[in-house]
Structure formats: C-alpha cells, structure tokens
Design an enzyme around this catalytic site. Structure first.
Site, mmCIF file in Angstrom:
data_model
loop_
_atom_site.group_PDB
_atom_site.id
_atom_site.type_symbol
_atom_site.label_atom_id
_atom_site.label_comp_id
_atom_site.label_asym_id
_atom_site.label_seq_id
_atom_site.Cartn_x
_atom_site.Cartn_y
_atom_site.Cartn_z
ATOM 1 N N ASN A 217 38.817 90.898 70.753
ATOM 2 C CA ASN A 217 38.339 89.977 71.953
ATOM 3 C C ASN A 217 38.452 90.922 73.193
ATOM 4 O OD1 ASN A 217 37.314 88.107 73.726
ATOM 5 N ND2 ASN A 217 38.998 86.526 73.426
ATOM 6 N N LYS B 40 37.205 90.110 75.941
ATOM 7 C CA LYS B 40 37.252 89.009 77.239
ATOM 8 C C LYS B 40 36.456 89.680 78.193
ATOM 9 C CE LYS B 40 41.984 87.894 75.725
ATOM 10 N NZ LYS B 40 43.098 87.159 76.170
ATOM 11 N N HIS C 287 37.565 79.381 72.291
ATOM 12 C CA HIS C 287 38.745 80.240 72.657
ATOM 13 C C HIS C 287 39.626 79.317 74.077
ATOM 14 C CE1 HIS C 287 40.937 83.331 74.360
ATOM 15 N NE2 HIS C 287 40.738 83.976 73.119
ATOM 16 N N GLU D 70 40.965 80.365 76.579
ATOM 17 C CA GLU D 70 40.571 80.699 77.883
ATOM 18 C C GLU D 70 39.165 79.721 78.373
ATOM 19 O OE1 GLU D 70 40.460 84.856 77.627
ATOM 20 O OE2 GLU D 70 42.950 84.784 77.583
ATOM 21 N N GLU E 13 45.677 80.258 67.683
ATOM 22 C CA GLU E 13 46.144 80.746 68.621
ATOM 23 C C GLU E 13 46.984 80.095 69.797
ATOM 24 O OE1 GLU E 13 43.385 84.498 69.476
ATOM 25 O OE2 GLU E 13 42.304 82.911 70.467
ATOM 26 N N GLY F 97 47.696 86.527 75.858
ATOM 27 C CA GLY F 97 47.657 87.240 77.202
ATOM 28 C C GLY F 97 48.979 87.431 77.904
ATOM 29 N N SER G 117 49.120 87.616 71.702
ATOM 30 C CA SER G 117 49.925 89.016 71.781
ATOM 31 C C SER G 117 50.155 89.765 70.627
ATOM 32 C CB SER G 117 51.147 88.374 72.709
ATOM 33 O OG SER G 117 50.688 88.019 74.046
#
Ligand code: PEP
Length: 231
Positions: free
Chosen positions: A6, A8, A86, A88, A155, A161, A191
């Site tokens: 990903n 991002k 996701h 985020e 996740e 991150g 991570s």
C-alpha cells in the site's frame, strides 16, 4: 502467498512505473498486489499473478462528486483490485461502516477483488481477545464474507505506520478466530518489515501480508516477495 504493498500517499507516476516494472520483471510466483495513489495508475502490462489496484474510490460509475474518483475512471486503467475499509480511511478520513459497505457492495457488483481491512484500536486490544474479536466482527456487519473475490487483511490500528507490530501470538490468535468463519485468504498488516516477514507468513492461518512503510522501497518489497516465494 499474497504480498501486497500500500503506497498510501507516496510515490509519483514515474517512480510507480519503475517500481511496478521492476517487480513485474522478476518472475515471482507469489500473488503480488500494488496499490499506488490514483495519479500513478496506468495500464501496466503485468504477469497474471501481479495486480495493481486502487486504495479508494467513490461508489458510483460516474456523476457529480467533485474531487472523487468513480469506477469509470478506474476502468480506464483496468483496475481489478481495491482496498476497502483501510484504518486510515476509517479513522483519519472518518469513513463509517455504512460508507464502507456501500463501497464493498459496489466493488462486489463489479466483480472486483476486494482487500477488506479490519482491525482494532489500542484501547480495545488492551481489553483482550474477546473485545478485539467483538470489535472486528462489527467491522464485518453488512459485508458478504462469502464473496469469492474477497481477501481479508487483519491490521491492528495501533500497529499501522507506527513501527510497532502485533506479536506473532496475537496475530495467530486473531487469524485463527477469523478462520472459523472466513474462507477467504487472510493477510496480516501492521509494520511488517523484511526481518519479520518470514515468521508472519509461517503463521498457520496467514496467507500473506499487506505492507505500507517497509514496502515503498522496491528492494525491500522484492525481498518480502522472495521470502514468500521460498516458503
Ligand atoms: C498499511 O498501510 O496497510 C500498513 C500495514 O502500513 P504499515 O506497514 O506502514 O504499518
């Protein structure tokens, strides 16, 4: 095994092309997914085990939704795989489960592969596995877990991150709970680094990894795919 990157909000059109071409030329046999930013999407000439997808989309074919990207814009690049849910987007952009379901159902109606992300925040993790699973199952409300093109990515929000990965025991426990109800491939993300890829991929119910930060360097990402190829 599935190894997914990903991007991002990283890489541009040129560096994405170099990255994708490099990976495509290695003749890996693991399944590889690369999610660049919209602006770097392209009609890449790819081996059948490699797919480039979109990190997001607005669940319409086209229309008046200023600043959004609909399916017509993705079709131009023959996008076949999409990230949905996701963390985020859930926690930074504030996407609700209702919005996420609308995206999921739209992508499903189009027959796209969906990498559906779930995971708990830190305060839930601190309450133990029952709280974690009850949180995660809520993220499946309205989601067809029988969809044939589904891939699930576990996740944990606190591991994305941050450089902090979940322990192998924690990943194993959550994936085995998910496996009780879900037949789709199960990925871990949070991570993941080159040094941790092998141990994570060796977890019984783990079918791959979804990687952000550590995958933006093509050499690192290649090493992760090589590890998957060698298992
Ligand atoms: C991700 O974006 O899905 C992710 C797992 O990121 P990172 O590897 O940086 O934690």
């Amino acid at each position: 095994m599935i190894v997914a990157s990903n991007f991002k909000t990283n890489h541009n059109r040129q560096s994405t092309k170099e990255f994708v071409d490099f990976i495509n030329n290695q003749n890996y046999f693991s399944e590889v997914r690369i999610f660049p930013p919209y602006t770097a999407l392209n009609k890449f000439d790819l081996a059948p085990n490699i797919k480039v997808g979109a990190q997001n989309f607005y669940p319409v074919q086209n229309g008046s939704f200023t600043g959004e990207i609909g399916f017509e814009q993705l079709e131009e690049f023959e996008v076949e795989t999409l990230l949905v849910g996701h963390s985020e987007r859930r926690h930074i952009v504030g996407e609700s489960q209702e919005t996420i379901c609308a995206k999921y159902n739209f992508a499903k109606a189009k027959g796209c592969e969906i990498v559906y992300c779930v995971g708990e925040p830190k305060e839930i993790r601190e309450q133990g596995i029952e709280a974690v699973m009850s949180y995660i199952w809520k993220q499946f409300e309205g989601i067809d877990i029988e969809y044939s093109e589904l891939i699930v990515a576990y996740e944990p929000v606190w591991a994305i991150g941050t450089g902090l990965s979940a322990s192998l025991e924690d990943i194993k426990e959550v994936l085995s709970c998910l496996r009780e109800k879900i037949k789709a491939p199960l990925l871990y993300g949070g991570s993941v680094k080159v040094a941790t890829t092998k141990d994570i991929l060796e977890i019984k119910d783990c079918d791959g990894v979804l990687v952000g930060t550590a995958s933006w360097d093509v050499d690192n990402f290649s090493k992760m795919i090589e590890i998957a190829d060698n298992l």
